[in-house]
Design a protein around this motif. Sequence first.
Motif, PDB file in Angstrom:
ATOM      1  N   MET A   1      20.007   0.420   4.719  1.00 58.83           N
ATOM      2  CA  MET A   1      20.399   1.419   3.724  1.00 58.83           C
ATOM      3  C   MET A   1      19.387   2.561   3.692  1.00 58.83           C
ATOM      4  SD  MET A   1      22.054   0.221   0.289  1.00 58.83           S
ATOM      5  CE  MET A   1      23.780   0.434   0.442  1.00 58.83           C
ATOM      6  N   LYS A   2      19.862   3.691   3.278  1.00 55.46           N
ATOM      7  CA  LYS A   2      19.051   4.900   3.189  1.00 55.46           C
ATOM      8  C   LYS A   2      18.095   4.824   1.988  1.00 55.46           C
ATOM      9  CE  LYS A   2      19.688   9.853   2.724  1.00 55.46           C
ATOM     10  NZ  LYS A   2      20.640  10.931   2.503  1.00 55.46           N
ATOM     11  N   THR A   3      16.859   5.300   2.186  1.00 53.11           N
ATOM     12  CA  THR A   3      15.895   5.336   1.083  1.00 53.11           C
ATOM     13  C   THR A   3      16.247   6.484   0.149  1.00 53.11           C
ATOM     14  OG1 THR A   3      14.166   4.390   2.451  1.00 53.11           O
ATOM     15  CG2 THR A   3      13.463   5.515   0.460  1.00 53.11           C
ATOM     16  N   PHE A   4      16.393   6.156  -1.138  1.00 53.20           N
ATOM     17  CA  PHE A   4      16.770   7.128  -2.160  1.00 53.20           C
ATOM     18  C   PHE A   4      15.527   7.753  -2.794  1.00 53.20           C
ATOM     19  CE2 PHE A   4      17.513   7.725  -6.767  1.00 53.20           C
ATOM     20  CZ  PHE A   4      18.349   8.816  -6.693  1.00 53.20           C
ATOM     21  N   LEU A   5      14.539   6.913  -3.094  1.00 54.52           N
ATOM     22  CA  LEU A   5      13.327   7.377  -3.771  1.00 54.52           C
ATOM     23  C   LEU A   5      12.106   6.853  -3.041  1.00 54.52           C
ATOM     24  CD1 LEU A   5      11.773   8.562  -6.278  1.00 54.52           C
ATOM     25  CD2 LEU A   5      12.003   6.283  -7.274  1.00 54.52           C
ATOM     26  N   GLU A   6      11.175   7.754  -2.755  1.00 62.62           N
ATOM     27  CA  GLU A   6       9.897   7.361  -2.164  1.00 62.62           C
ATOM     28  C   GLU A   6       8.761   7.980  -2.962  1.00 62.62           C
ATOM     29  OE1 GLU A   6       9.413   7.124   2.318  1.00 62.62           O
ATOM     30  OE2 GLU A   6      11.140   8.482   2.120  1.00 62.62           O
ATOM     31  N   VAL A   7       7.779   7.172  -3.258  1.00 58.92           N
ATOM     32  CA  VAL A   7       6.553   7.625  -3.901  1.00 58.92           C
ATOM     33  C   VAL A   7       5.435   7.263  -2.932  1.00 58.92           C
ATOM     34  CG1 VAL A   7       5.011   7.316  -5.865  1.00 58.92           C
ATOM     35  CG2 VAL A   7       7.487   7.268  -6.211  1.00 58.92           C
ATOM     36  N   LYS A   8       4.653   8.256  -2.539  1.00 53.50           N
ATOM     37  CA  LYS A   8       3.624   8.037  -1.524  1.00 53.50           C
ATOM     38  C   LYS A   8       2.245   8.443  -2.044  1.00 53.50           C
ATOM     39  CE  LYS A   8       6.710   8.989   2.370  1.00 53.50           C
ATOM     40  NZ  LYS A   8       6.901   9.834   3.567  1.00 53.50           N
ATOM     41  N   GLN A   9       1.363   7.456  -2.093  1.00 53.78           N
ATOM     42  CA  GLN A   9      -0.039   7.695  -2.456  1.00 53.78           C
ATOM     43  C   GLN A   9      -0.174   8.545  -3.720  1.00 53.78           C
ATOM     44  OE1 GLN A   9      -2.823   6.282  -0.763  1.00 53.78           O
ATOM     45  NE2 GLN A   9      -1.119   5.067  -0.007  1.00 53.78           N
ATOM     46  N   LEU A  10       0.626   8.237  -4.729  1.00 57.31           N
ATOM     47  CA  LEU A  10       0.683   9.041  -5.950  1.00 57.31           C
ATOM     48  C   LEU A  10      -0.535   8.771  -6.842  1.00 57.31           C
ATOM     49  CD1 LEU A  10       2.811  11.066  -7.062  1.00 57.31           C
ATOM     50  CD2 LEU A  10       3.462   9.260  -8.638  1.00 57.31           C
ATOM     51  N   ASN A  11      -1.128   9.844  -7.321  1.00 65.96           N
ATOM     52  CA  ASN A  11      -2.271   9.778  -8.229  1.00 65.96           C
ATOM     53  C   ASN A  11      -2.037  10.712  -9.406  1.00 65.96           C
ATOM     54  OD1 ASN A  11      -4.384   8.157  -6.665  1.00 65.96           O
ATOM     55  ND2 ASN A  11      -3.732   9.682  -5.164  1.00 65.96           N
ATOM     56  N   LYS A  12      -2.533  10.300 -10.554  1.00 60.93           N
ATOM     57  CA  LYS A  12      -2.493  11.162 -11.743  1.00 60.93           C
ATOM     58  C   LYS A  12      -3.756  10.908 -12.555  1.00 60.93           C
ATOM     59  CE  LYS A  12      -0.858  13.964 -14.905  1.00 60.93           C
ATOM     60  NZ  LYS A  12      -0.729  15.394 -14.659  1.00 60.93           N
ATOM     61  N   THR A  13      -4.478  11.990 -12.786  1.00 62.36           N
ATOM     62  CA  THR A  13      -5.697  11.939 -13.584  1.00 62.36           C
ATOM     63  C   THR A  13      -5.561  12.943 -14.713  1.00 62.36           C
ATOM     64  OG1 THR A  13      -6.968  11.381 -11.608  1.00 62.36           O
ATOM     65  CG2 THR A  13      -8.215  12.148 -13.522  1.00 62.36           C
ATOM     66  N   PHE A  14      -5.898  12.496 -15.917  1.00 60.48           N
ATOM     67  CA  PHE A  14      -5.897  13.371 -17.089  1.00 60.48           C
ATOM     68  C   PHE A  14      -7.336  13.691 -17.456  1.00 60.48           C
ATOM     69  CE2 PHE A  14      -1.976  10.895 -17.599  1.00 60.48           C
ATOM     70  CZ  PHE A  14      -1.057  11.901 -17.827  1.00 60.48           C
TER      71      PHE A  14
END
Length: 169
Positions: A1-14
Amino acid sequence: MKTFLEVKQLNKTFQPDKEVEVTALRNINIAVKQGDFAVLSGPSGSGKTTLLNIIGGLDEATGGEVLLSGQVLTGLSEKELSIIRRDQIGFVFQAYNLIPVLTAKENIEYVMRLQGRNQEECDTRVMEVARKLEIETLLNKLPSQLSGGQQQRVAVARAVAATPKPHSC
């Protein structure tokens, strides 16, 4: 099946006070195939809402990227993200965010009308989704006339109705 959502090496700093950094997300990787059912769970403060806000284009990551149906969302303009949110992402907020002066039917079709769909198409799609969620008898009621669970179903219907219908398997 086809990939719908990909998150790659995600970072979030506040940086709430410019002196202290708070790392909400560190090197998050996710792949969800079209048609899959995914659950995001974790303790309070673990970054679930932050991750969903970034995936939905409501917040920006400080590193990494998000792809929706192969399109990179990271770095898009607010206008481009707004169009993607309107046409491709269905949100169900904890507070439901129903418009109090609109009926359940009007709340469900609201985003579809913003998308430029005609009334006949809206009516058909609203009834289709309302039947599946067993709320078709509630369509003429205002949110204040609905229970919390009924309001939640209307919010889910709004999110589902406005997104493209999945292809039959």
